[in-house]
Design an enzyme around this catalytic site. Structure first.
Site, PDB file in Angstrom:
ATOM      1  N   LYS A  43      37.388  31.679 -10.406  1.00 10.03           N
ATOM      2  CA  LYS A  43      35.979  31.475 -10.737  1.00 10.03           C
ATOM      3  C   LYS A  43      35.114  31.446  -9.472  1.00 10.03           C
ATOM      4  O   LYS A  43      34.047  32.051  -9.431  1.00 10.03           O
ATOM      5  CB  LYS A  43      35.841  30.163 -11.535  1.00 10.03           C
ATOM      6  CG  LYS A  43      34.453  29.857 -12.013  1.00 10.03           C
ATOM      7  CD  LYS A  43      34.462  28.959 -13.245  1.00 10.03           C
ATOM      8  CE  LYS A  43      34.933  27.549 -12.965  1.00 10.03           C
ATOM      9  NZ  LYS A  43      33.997  26.754 -12.140  1.00 10.03           N
ATOM     10  N   ARG A 144      23.412  17.017 -14.363  1.00 15.47           N
ATOM     11  CA  ARG A 144      24.108  16.969 -13.065  1.00 15.47           C
ATOM     12  C   ARG A 144      23.124  16.967 -11.898  1.00 15.47           C
ATOM     13  O   ARG A 144      22.045  17.537 -11.974  1.00 15.47           O
ATOM     14  CB  ARG A 144      25.093  18.142 -12.970  1.00 15.47           C
ATOM     15  CG  ARG A 144      26.151  18.031 -14.049  1.00 15.47           C
ATOM     16  CD  ARG A 144      27.136  19.159 -14.003  1.00 15.47           C
ATOM     17  NE  ARG A 144      27.945  19.132 -12.802  1.00 15.47           N
ATOM     18  CZ  ARG A 144      28.801  20.098 -12.470  1.00 15.47           C
ATOM     19  NH1 ARG A 144      28.939  21.159 -13.244  1.00 15.47           N
ATOM     20  NH2 ARG A 144      29.508  19.990 -11.370  1.00 15.47           N
ATOM     21  N   SER A 189      31.606  18.803  -0.593  1.00 19.91           N
ATOM     22  CA  SER A 189      31.253  19.748  -1.654  1.00 19.91           C
ATOM     23  C   SER A 189      31.093  21.159  -1.117  1.00 19.91           C
ATOM     24  O   SER A 189      30.218  21.434  -0.286  1.00 19.91           O
ATOM     25  CB  SER A 189      29.953  19.309  -2.334  1.00 19.91           C
ATOM     26  OG  SER A 189      29.432  20.388  -3.100  1.00 19.91           O
ATOM     27  N   ASP A 341      39.260  20.081  -9.078  1.00 16.74           N
ATOM     28  CA  ASP A 341      39.133  20.463 -10.492  1.00 16.74           C
ATOM     29  C   ASP A 341      40.421  20.222 -11.281  1.00 16.74           C
ATOM     30  O   ASP A 341      40.461  20.466 -12.493  1.00 16.74           O
ATOM     31  CB  ASP A 341      38.749  21.943 -10.605  1.00 16.74           C
ATOM     32  CG  ASP A 341      37.323  22.189 -10.111  1.00 16.74           C
ATOM     33  OD1 ASP A 341      36.524  21.238 -10.100  1.00 16.74           O
ATOM     34  OD2 ASP A 341      37.028  23.337  -9.725  1.00 16.74           O
ATOM     35  N   ARG A 414      37.565  21.692 -18.821  1.00 14.66           N
ATOM     36  CA  ARG A 414      38.856  21.230 -18.274  1.00 14.66           C
ATOM     37  C   ARG A 414      39.395  20.008 -19.029  1.00 14.66           C
ATOM     38  O   ARG A 414      40.602  19.813 -19.118  1.00 14.66           O
ATOM     39  CB  ARG A 414      38.749  20.961 -16.777  1.00 14.66           C
ATOM     40  CG  ARG A 414      38.378  22.222 -16.001  1.00 14.66           C
ATOM     41  CD  ARG A 414      38.734  22.170 -14.547  1.00 14.66           C
ATOM     42  NE  ARG A 414      37.951  23.136 -13.797  1.00 14.66           N
ATOM     43  CZ  ARG A 414      38.235  24.438 -13.696  1.00 14.66           C
ATOM     44  NH1 ARG A 414      39.293  24.933 -14.285  1.00 14.66           N
ATOM     45  NH2 ARG A 414      37.453  25.235 -12.994  1.00 14.66           N
TER      46      ARG A 414
HETATM   47  C1  S3P Z   1      33.276  25.141  -6.444  1.00 14.68           C
HETATM   48  C2  S3P Z   1      33.252  23.934  -5.800  1.00 14.68           C
HETATM   49  C3  S3P Z   1      33.661  22.672  -6.429  1.00 14.68           C
HETATM   50  C4  S3P Z   1      34.397  22.893  -7.753  1.00 14.68           C
HETATM   51  C5  S3P Z   1      33.758  23.957  -8.594  1.00 14.68           C
HETATM   52  C6  S3P Z   1      33.718  25.274  -7.842  1.00 14.68           C
HETATM   53  C7  S3P Z   1      32.858  26.353  -5.710  1.00 14.68           C
HETATM   54  O1  S3P Z   1      32.508  21.895  -6.682  1.00 14.68           O
HETATM   55  O2  S3P Z   1      34.451  21.685  -8.483  1.00 14.68           O
HETATM   56  O3  S3P Z   1      34.474  24.145  -9.804  1.00 14.68           O
HETATM   57  O4  S3P Z   1      33.120  27.475  -6.183  1.00 14.68           O
HETATM   58  O5  S3P Z   1      32.267  26.213  -4.617  1.00 14.68           O
HETATM   59  P1  S3P Z   1      31.905  20.876  -5.593  1.00 14.68           P
HETATM   60  O6  S3P Z   1      31.418  21.660  -4.459  1.00 14.68           O
HETATM   61  O7  S3P Z   1      30.789  20.166  -6.306  1.00 14.68           O
HETATM   62  O8  S3P Z   1      33.041  19.955  -5.252  1.00 14.68           O
END
Ligand code: S3P
Length: 460
Positions: A43, A144, A189, A341, A414
């Site tokens: 993804k 969010r 993040s 995740d 999930r």
């Molecule tokens: C992601 C970062 C993560 C993850 C999300 C995908 C990404 O989130 O939980 O499913 O593709 O950069 P956070 O950056 O909020 O941890």
């Protein structure tokens, strides 16, 4: 065939977006899962392929792209911002980019559905270009926090009108004269890191992100492959990632590997279901994403990594997974970013492990598609599993699982998939209130799981 000549009209299959109404599902006890499977494309890489392709020069081609709702919404957003995006009948996505300064104000709202990654990365991509865009999302996304990206993007020069509490709906006014910043991430993040780096693409000079705790590094790796001027240095206070803006990106051909976060569900399914032996092909093994595999192996999981190889700049491999007697362990907080995740799936594995599993460093789970810590705990309790939690930790007492409960999924894919997996080895079936959101990240989940011998069906 991708012939030369006129690019056909953009086409995104709408069925992929609108095929869903609430659909309660039940998972019944199973035995002996088998098969060679391939879970859909990653993804994170899929979102980025579309976004980076949209601001590159030339035609980016992506195969193996995840065609889940989240990614399809990103494709629509990139099209609304001026890129040409189409899917050929043989499943190749073609993106004709507009250059790093070429995005245009969209005519209507940009609807990111359920996807935090979609909206937060797109806000970064748009922030340094003087366009106006209103972003919306579903009930989960509208709860969010967006302040984590609007704060640094405002320092760059963008302006935002948001709903109360820095939430969606949100209108972005991109900067006319973007200024480069140095930003230390206050939360671990990858989305925030990526938003700032993407704003750096159309900002003169050098934008720097300092990352005290390493998070997934797909943005850095892929931008480098697209020809961005980006360097990473390990320093005592963390990783410094520096991007020099206003350099054009060059279109790429991308083969998206299978998503380790989706692989988590069949992996845990095979481990907890007696007599199982499955193989998952071409799973991405980037070390910022493999915390769950390391944890399950530490718990005694029989997971063999075969044919490790490099594909498109990422390490990939095939995973052979056989049912195993798991034991509870302490999962260190430092590992959380590499499996952020995967905690719903891990909590299910822990419910079948002998002894206690303690998971620390989970504060970010509170702000995912749902409050995942609360949702996991409630789901476990509903199925007779003993569990304790604190603000940022979860503890699960493993053993036999009674099952028989109905789990509330709170619009979280999930949570839905994890508890359907739990039903495979419980004494009684496990139900979920709604499986519709599974299509956001893993549209083939039920068919693929049932093909291995699971019994996931519409609830009676
Ligand atoms: C992601 C970062 C993560 C993850 C999300 C995908 C990404 O989130 O939980 O499913 O593709 O950069 P956070 O950056 O909020 O941890």
């Amino acid at each position: 065939m991708l012939g030369a000549g006129a690019i056909p009209q953009p086409l995104v299959p709408d069925a992929a977006v609108h095929g869903s109404t609430a659909s309660p599902l039940t998972s019944k006890p199973a035995h002996g899962l088998t098969g060679q499977i391939r879970v859909p494309g990653d993804k994170s890489i899929s979102h980025r392929s579309l976004m980076f392709g949209a601001v590159a020069v030339g035609e980016t081609r992506a195969s193996g792209l995840l065609e889940g709702e989240d990614v399809v919404n990103t494709a629509k957003a990139m099209r609304a911002l001026g890129a040409r995006v189409e899917r050929t009948p043989d499943g190749i996505w073609r993106i004709q980019g507009v250059g790093v300064a070429g995005l245009q104000s969209p005519e209507g709202d940009l609807d990111f559905g359920n996807s935090g990654t979609g909206v937060r990365l797109a806000l970064g991509l748009m922030a340094s270009t003087p366009l106006v865009a209103r972003c919306i999302g579903d009930a989960s996304l509208s709860k969010r926090p967006m302040g984590r990206v609007t704060v640094p993007l405002a320092e760059i020069g963008a302006r935002f009108e948001t709903a109360e509490g820095n939430r969606l709906p949100l209108t972005l006014h991109g900067a006319k004269h973007a200024v480069p910043i140095t930003y230390t991430l206050p939360v671990a993040s990858a989305q925030v890191k990526s938003a700032v780096l993407l704003a750096g693409l159309n900002t003169p000079g050098r934008t720097t992100v300092i990352e005290p705790v390493a998070t997934r590094d797909h943005t850095e790796r892929m931008l480098k492959a697209f020809g961005a001027e980006i360097v990473t240095e390990a320093r005592p206070d963390g990783r410094h990632i520096m991007i020099t803006g206003q350099r054009e990106l060059k279109a790429q051909t991308i083969d998206v590997p299978a998503d380790p976060s989706s692989a988590a569900f069949p992996i845990v399914a095979a481990l907890i279901t007696e007599g199982s032996d499955i193989t998952l092909g071409n799973v991405m093994l980037n070390e910022t994403r493999t915390g769950l595999i390391a944890t399950l192996i530490e718990m005694g999981g029989d997971i063999a990594i075969l044919n490790r190889r490099l594909a498109g700049g990422e390490e990939v491999g095939d995973l052979r997974v056989r049912s195993s007697r798991l034991k509870g362990i302490k999962v260190p907080a430092l590992r959380a970013p590499s499996m952020i995740d995967e905690y719903p799936a891990l909590a299910v594995a822990a419910a079948y492990a002998e002894g206690t599993t303690h998971m620390a460093g989970l504060e970010e789970l509170r702000v995912k598609e749902s409050d995942r810590l609360a949702a996991v705990e409630a789901g476990l309790l509903a199925n007779g599993v003993t569990t304790r939690s604190g603000p940022d930790w979860l503890e699960v007492e493993g053993g036999e699982v009674a099952g028989g409960g109905e789990v509330r999924t709170h619009l979280d894919h999930r949570i839905a998939m994890a508890f359907l997996v739990m039903g495979l080895a419980a004494r009684k079936p496990v139900s979920i209130d709604d499986g519709a959101m599974i299509a956001t990240s893993f549209p083939t989940f039920t068919a693929l799981m049932n093909g291995m011998g699971c019994r996931i069906e519409p609830s009676p």
